[in-house]
Scaffold this active site. Sequence first.
Site, PDB file in Angstrom:
ATOM      1  N   ASN A   9       0.521  67.779  35.256  1.00 15.42           N
ATOM      2  CA  ASN A   9       1.774  67.980  35.978  1.00 15.42           C
ATOM      3  C   ASN A   9       1.733  67.023  37.161  1.00 15.42           C
ATOM      4  O   ASN A   9       1.046  67.283  38.140  1.00 15.42           O
ATOM      5  CB  ASN A   9       1.883  69.441  36.445  1.00 15.42           C
ATOM      6  CG  ASN A   9       3.090  69.667  37.343  1.00 15.42           C
ATOM      7  OD1 ASN A   9       3.927  68.781  37.505  1.00 15.42           O
ATOM      8  ND2 ASN A   9       3.176  70.853  37.938  1.00 15.42           N
ATOM      9  N   LYS A  11       3.879  66.374  39.270  1.00 15.35           N
ATOM     10  CA  LYS A  11       4.700  66.793  40.418  1.00 15.35           C
ATOM     11  C   LYS A  11       5.508  65.576  40.920  1.00 15.35           C
ATOM     12  O   LYS A  11       5.867  64.721  40.109  1.00 15.35           O
ATOM     13  CB  LYS A  11       3.822  67.427  41.502  1.00 15.35           C
ATOM     14  CG  LYS A  11       2.952  68.569  40.913  1.00 15.35           C
ATOM     15  CD  LYS A  11       2.304  69.441  41.916  1.00 15.35           C
ATOM     16  CE  LYS A  11       1.489  70.506  41.186  1.00 15.35           C
ATOM     17  NZ  LYS A  11       0.857  71.458  42.081  1.00 15.35           N
ATOM     18  N   HIS A  95       7.312  77.144  37.525  1.00 17.02           N
ATOM     19  CA  HIS A  95       6.160  76.751  38.343  1.00 17.02           C
ATOM     20  C   HIS A  95       6.271  77.442  39.705  1.00 17.02           C
ATOM     21  O   HIS A  95       7.368  77.605  40.237  1.00 17.02           O
ATOM     22  CB  HIS A  95       6.113  75.229  38.508  1.00 17.02           C
ATOM     23  CG  HIS A  95       4.823  74.771  39.118  1.00 17.02           C
ATOM     24  ND1 HIS A  95       4.582  74.851  40.470  1.00 17.02           N
ATOM     25  CD2 HIS A  95       3.693  74.284  38.559  1.00 17.02           C
ATOM     26  CE1 HIS A  95       3.351  74.418  40.706  1.00 17.02           C
ATOM     27  NE2 HIS A  95       2.791  74.069  39.568  1.00 17.02           N
ATOM     28  N   GLU A  97       5.817  76.433  42.590  1.00 21.12           N
ATOM     29  CA  GLU A  97       6.519  75.648  43.620  1.00 21.12           C
ATOM     30  C   GLU A  97       8.033  75.785  43.447  1.00 21.12           C
ATOM     31  O   GLU A  97       8.779  75.781  44.431  1.00 21.12           O
ATOM     32  CB  GLU A  97       6.057  74.182  43.553  1.00 21.12           C
ATOM     33  CG  GLU A  97       4.648  74.044  44.109  1.00 21.12           C
ATOM     34  CD  GLU A  97       3.813  72.932  43.506  1.00 21.12           C
ATOM     35  OE1 GLU A  97       4.360  72.006  42.884  1.00 21.12           O
ATOM     36  OE2 GLU A  97       2.575  72.998  43.668  1.00 21.12           O
ATOM     37  N   GLU A 167      -1.294  80.321  36.674  1.00 19.50           N
ATOM     38  CA  GLU A 167      -1.604  79.497  37.841  1.00 19.50           C
ATOM     39  C   GLU A 167      -1.602  80.374  39.088  1.00 19.50           C
ATOM     40  O   GLU A 167      -0.532  80.616  39.678  1.00 19.50           O
ATOM     41  CB  GLU A 167      -0.562  78.385  38.006  1.00 19.50           C
ATOM     42  CG  GLU A 167      -0.493  77.429  36.827  1.00 19.50           C
ATOM     43  CD  GLU A 167      -0.023  76.054  37.254  1.00 19.50           C
ATOM     44  OE1 GLU A 167      -0.711  75.092  36.920  1.00 19.50           O
ATOM     45  OE2 GLU A 167       1.013  75.938  37.934  1.00 19.50           O
ATOM     46  N   GLY A 173      -3.599  73.268  44.425  1.00 22.59           N
ATOM     47  CA  GLY A 173      -3.662  72.226  45.438  1.00 22.59           C
ATOM     48  C   GLY A 173      -4.578  72.555  46.605  1.00 22.59           C
ATOM     49  O   GLY A 173      -4.576  71.865  47.621  1.00 22.59           O
ATOM     50  N   SER A 212      -6.368  73.753  40.796  1.00 27.03           N
ATOM     51  CA  SER A 212      -7.582  73.018  41.188  1.00 27.03           C
ATOM     52  C   SER A 212      -8.572  72.828  40.042  1.00 27.03           C
ATOM     53  O   SER A 212      -9.785  72.913  40.234  1.00 27.03           O
ATOM     54  CB  SER A 212      -8.253  73.695  42.390  1.00 27.03           C
ATOM     55  OG  SER A 212      -7.386  73.665  43.513  1.00 27.03           O
TER      56      SER A 212
HETATM   57  P1  13P Z   1      -3.620  71.325  41.257  1.00 29.14           P
HETATM   58  O1  13P Z   1      -4.396  70.997  40.009  1.00 29.14           O
HETATM   59  O2  13P Z   1      -3.336  70.147  42.119  1.00 29.14           O
HETATM   60  O3  13P Z   1      -4.233  72.488  41.997  1.00 29.14           O
HETATM   61  O4  13P Z   1      -2.173  71.842  40.779  1.00 29.14           O
HETATM   62  C1  13P Z   1      -2.086  72.784  39.778  1.00 29.14           C
HETATM   63  C2  13P Z   1      -0.677  72.899  39.337  1.00 29.14           C
HETATM   64  O5  13P Z   1       0.174  73.339  40.091  1.00 29.14           O
HETATM   65  C3  13P Z   1      -0.332  72.450  37.994  1.00 29.14           C
HETATM   66  O6  13P Z   1       0.943  72.810  37.637  1.00 29.14           O
END
Ligand code: 13P
Length: 251
Positions: A9, A11, A95, A97, A167, A173, A212
Amino acid sequence: MRKKLVAGNWKMHGSLVQNNELLDAVIAGTAGMRKGNCAVCVPYPYLSSVQSILQSTHITWGAQNVSQFSKGAYTGEVSAAMLNDFSCHYAIVGHSERRSLFGEDSHTVALKYTAVQNAGLMPILCVGESLQQRDTGVTQQVVTEQLDAVIGQAGVESLRKAVIAYEPVWAIGTGETATPQQAQEVHAFIRENIAKHDIAVAAGITILYGGSVKANNAAELFAMPDIDGGLIGGASLIAEDFVTICRAGQD
Ligand code: 13P
């Protein structure tokens, strides 16, 4: 056997130049892997170029979001049919976010999930609890509510054509990965929950872990019985790391 998948992903990262370099290295590094084991979910403007780079390779691609509407006066939105025009295999829905920063509730996420399936693409449905929710012991209730919204709207059978990504928000992150045991516990819970509706669907659904995941912890996470791969944020932008993670997640 359940399908394994490692999906990046990206982002809101990348540029035409960076994407080309990244994908060239990922294609080369994952040579010989089975088609469909490895995917990237990219920002909308790059779908066309990513499609041309990946279409004759073993790597599949998708988007990170979609509109719940099929067309109309929805300025700034992108429909599932539009994603289909670029032969997307996947669209991420729900997601954390999107849920926390853009106010998407579980009902909206369920509508997006259905829109993706109606266009013939596979939704990657994200679920997961915040740190506060984990600390107050409501992880199972949170994940159940997120899942039930989709099952209620689209039916349990729809999960035959979907991927789930667990997640935990506190692991995204932050560099703080769930331990394999913590992740396994929730993955098993999700599968048991689906099994209450349909045992075969539960046994067959791919459940990814995200939060992560790095080159040095992917293998132990993916070794857990109910973890079928990963949804990878930061590490999917580093070719060498993403390749290592893809290889850890292959069948
Ligand atoms: P990270 O791997 O940067 O923690 O992000 C995970 C994520 O949100 C994947 O959709």
